[in-house]
Design an enzyme around this catalytic site. Structure first.
Site, short mmCIF file in Angstrom:
data_model
loop_
_atom_site.label_atom_id
_atom_site.label_comp_id
_atom_site.label_asym_id
_atom_site.label_seq_id
_atom_site.Cartn_x
_atom_site.Cartn_y
_atom_site.Cartn_z
N CYS A 279 9.01 4.32 15.79
CA CYS A 279 7.90 4.32 14.84
C CYS A 279 7.95 3.08 13.96
CB CYS A 279 7.95 5.59 14.01
SG CYS A 279 6.95 5.56 12.52
N CYS B 181 5.93 14.15 10.68
CA CYS B 181 6.51 13.01 9.97
C CYS B 181 7.25 13.57 8.76
CB CYS B 181 5.43 12.04 9.54
SG CYS B 181 6.07 10.78 8.41
N CYS C 180 3.97 -3.72 -5.92
CA CYS C 180 4.57 -3.06 -4.76
C CYS C 180 5.12 -4.11 -3.80
CB CYS C 180 3.55 -2.17 -4.06
SG CYS C 180 2.05 -3.01 -3.62
N GLU D 150 -11.76 -2.38 -11.61
CA GLU D 150 -11.42 -1.95 -10.25
C GLU D 150 -12.57 -2.30 -9.32
OE1 GLU D 150 -9.00 -0.33 -8.32
OE2 GLU D 150 -10.54 -0.28 -6.78
N ASP E 28 -1.72 -4.17 -11.79
CA ASP E 28 -1.09 -3.40 -10.71
C ASP E 28 -1.82 -3.74 -9.40
OD1 ASP E 28 0.16 -1.57 -9.10
OD2 ASP E 28 -0.67 0.20 -10.07
N1 SAH Z 1 -3.28 1.17 -10.97
C1 SAH Z 1 -3.76 2.08 -9.96
C2 SAH Z 1 -4.17 1.41 -8.64
C3 SAH Z 1 -3.24 0.39 -8.09
S1 SAH Z 1 -3.54 -0.07 -6.40
C4 SAH Z 1 -2.74 3.16 -9.72
O1 SAH Z 1 -1.58 3.01 -10.06
O2 SAH Z 1 -3.12 4.19 -9.17
C5 SAH Z 1 -4.50 -1.50 -6.49
C6 SAH Z 1 -5.95 -1.27 -6.76
O3 SAH Z 1 -6.58 -2.54 -6.83
C7 SAH Z 1 -6.71 -0.50 -5.69
O4 SAH Z 1 -7.38 0.58 -6.30
C8 SAH Z 1 -7.71 -1.52 -5.13
O5 SAH Z 1 -8.93 -0.94 -4.75
C9 SAH Z 1 -7.88 -2.46 -6.29
N2 SAH Z 1 -8.30 -3.86 -6.01
C10 SAH Z 1 -7.99 -4.62 -4.95
N3 SAH Z 1 -8.47 -5.87 -5.11
C11 SAH Z 1 -9.06 -5.91 -6.33
C12 SAH Z 1 -9.74 -6.92 -7.08
N4 SAH Z 1 -9.87 -8.16 -6.60
N5 SAH Z 1 -10.20 -6.61 -8.30
C13 SAH Z 1 -10.06 -5.35 -8.81
N6 SAH Z 1 -9.46 -4.35 -8.13
C14 SAH Z 1 -8.96 -4.62 -6.92
#
Ligand code: SAH
Length: 473
Positions: free
Chosen positions: A83, A167, A428, A340, A401
């Site tokens: 996997c 899984c 991440c 977002e 984030d």
């Molecule tokens: N802070 C949130 C989400 C983090 S994941 C939590 O912890 O749950 C990253 C997020 O960024 C996702 O929801 C994705 O849709 C968004 N994203 C990706 N590219 C982006 C951009 N250029 N501008 C704004 N948001 C974006």
């Protein structure tokens, strides 16, 4: 000279960022040559077969274990090697955490250019239950090598599915749901999607489970606009008493993006709910939601600790998803603005603020870099772009984030322009984190603290939070 298909003896001395063992040849004329070997661990002595040679290093496959590493543990999953989702399942959990700590530190030093003395990090925070922690599963649907309907993962470089009975990272409900769906497809001759020809119907199944609410969501991703025999499927799936939302997602594109943009609920609610701390969240099929709810609480706790809010601050939460961090912080801030890109997620975020009675959080749809550019368009940030609304924009704390690729240059430039006192970076991927921190630190910030949180046990991934503070002028 070592060449392809040779069998070589290797001592594994280190591990790469993708979880491969890094081995040195022994007993050859060119001893000490480096090879990358999947599924080999530091401390293993192995026989491997060379699969690819580069000028100064190569790749080899683990063939035989001569001496196994003291850090090995019994993996739960019989197909973990095939996997590849759990790259380090055979490594003891204690060593997994050590590996992740080193990975973050190495990236900060190598890519970020930080000196060891500038990095203040406690050990990565691990978890008790290192299996069954995921609240989300996505299974491709297709046929196995015998042509039988199956859910699982694609065998490397093929269009054939290797079936996954269960899984071990996911919840036990996944197995029942998948077997109901496959039975229904069999019975009513519903064809799985075929990646190669672009024909067929059912592409993927997405399952989400609210760990605290006990609510289940199933979304079926289709190469088509509606589901035949949907009543029969709903009858089967609603036998699970936790079932709350069943939907279809339309994806008629011939690419490997999993979800399309359109979702239709075919039974129950459009969303499921779950809690993080005291805040209740509404989660739709298209919205991002952290996959490990237990550690999410630990992670957000760190964000809150690093932000050190007094209740007077304006906070920006960039890449805010369904507003999870925003609403967590809003309880201790004057005002939080979230940005977002996914409209459905922003709708969820607004609704989440409302159902929790949180009136000091506001959300914008768009690319964070564009929205910020507009907000910061005026050199005088204290003059709001729309004077009528008379909002206070300038943040004391910015939280970011981003997805794995990190923040774009434009966004980093906008953050530097508004010059908050603190930046809390949640990441991440510590490689892009390190790259971005380098830019922010060159722009007048210093790294105060970092903390790894293990949200992805058995895999090479780790979440990192870093606190940056503006240097005194
Ligand atoms: N802070 C949130 C989400 C983090 S994941 C939590 O912890 O749950 C990253 C997020 O960024 C996702 O929801 C994705 O849709 C968004 N994203 C990706 N590219 C982006 C951009 N250029 N501008 C704004 N948001 C974006």
């Amino acid at each position: 000279m070592v060449k392809k298909n040779d069998r070589i003896e290797l001592n594994i001395v280190d591990m790469s960022a993708d979880g491969s063992g890094i081995g040195k040849t022994i007993g050859q004329e060119n001893s000490g040559m480096t090879f990358f070997v999947k599924d080999a661990l530091v401390g293993d002595k192995i026989i491997a077969k060379v699969i690819k040679m580069k000028k100064t290093y190569g790749y080899a496959r683990l063939m035989e274990m001569l001496e196994s590493s003291p850090d090995r543990t019994e993996p739960k999953c019989p197909i973990h090697r095939q996997c590849g989702g759990c790259q380090i399942q055979a490594l003891s959990y204690e060593k997994q955490l050590e590996y992740k700590q080193n990975k973050i530190r190495n990236n900060l030093m190598r890519i970020g250019g930080f000196d060891a003395s500038q990095i203040h990090m406690d050990p990565v925070i691990g978890m008790q239950e290192t299996y069954r922690y995921r609240n989300k599963a996505q299974f491709p649907i297709g046929r196995d090598k015998n042509g039988k309907l199956a859910a699982g993962f694609y065998a490397a470089r093929t269009h054939v599915i290797i079936p996954v009975e269960d899984c071990y990272l996911g919840v036990p409900h996944n197995r029942k749901i998948i077997s109901h769906i496959l039975e229904w497809m069999e019975r009513y001759h519903v064809e799985p999607y075929d990646e190669k020809s672009g024909t067929g119907f059912v592409r993927h199944v997405l399952i989400r489970y609210g760990f605290r609410s006990g609510q289940l969501m199933v979304c079926i991703i289709l190469n088509g606009k509606s589901l035949p025999r949907s009543k029969e499927l709903v009858d089967k799936l609603t036998r699970l008493k936790e079932m709350t939302s069943i939907s279809i997602n339309v994806n008629e594109q011939r690419n490997n993006v999993i979800m399309g943009n359109t979702v239709k609920t075919i039974w129950g609610s459009d969303y499921i709910e779950d809690w993080i701390g005291d805040v209740k969240f509404r989660i739709s099929p298209l919205s991002f939601y952290q996959v490990n709810p237990v550690q999410t609480e630990v992670l957000y706790g760190k964000v809150l600790e690093f932000a050190q809010l007094s209740g007077k601050e304006i906070v920006w939460d960039l890449y805010c998803g369904i507003g999870t961090i925003s609403l967590f912080l809003a309880q201790r801030a004057k005002k939080v603005y979230g940005i977002e890109i996914i409209p459905q997620a922003v709708e969820d975020a607004r609704k989440n603020a409302e159902i929790n009675g949180i009136g000091n959080a506001e959300f914008f749809v768009g690319e964070a870099e564009d929205v910020l550019e507009k907000l910061c368009g005026s050199d005088d940030m204290d003059v709001p772009p729309d004077k009528e609304e008379n909002r206070e924009w300038r943040p004391q704390v910015v939280v970011v984030d981003p997805p794995r690729k990190g923040c774009g240059e434009k966004l980093l430039a906008a953050i530097l322009k508004v010059c908050p006192e603190k930046i809390v970076y949640v990441s991440c991927d510590s490689a892009t984190l390190a790259r971005d921190l380098k830019v922010l630190c060159a722009g007048g910030y210093e790294m105060v603290r970092g903390q790894g949180v293990d949200m992805f046990c058995q895999t090479v991934h780790v979440e990192t939070v870093c606190l940056l503070s503006r240097k005194a002028q």
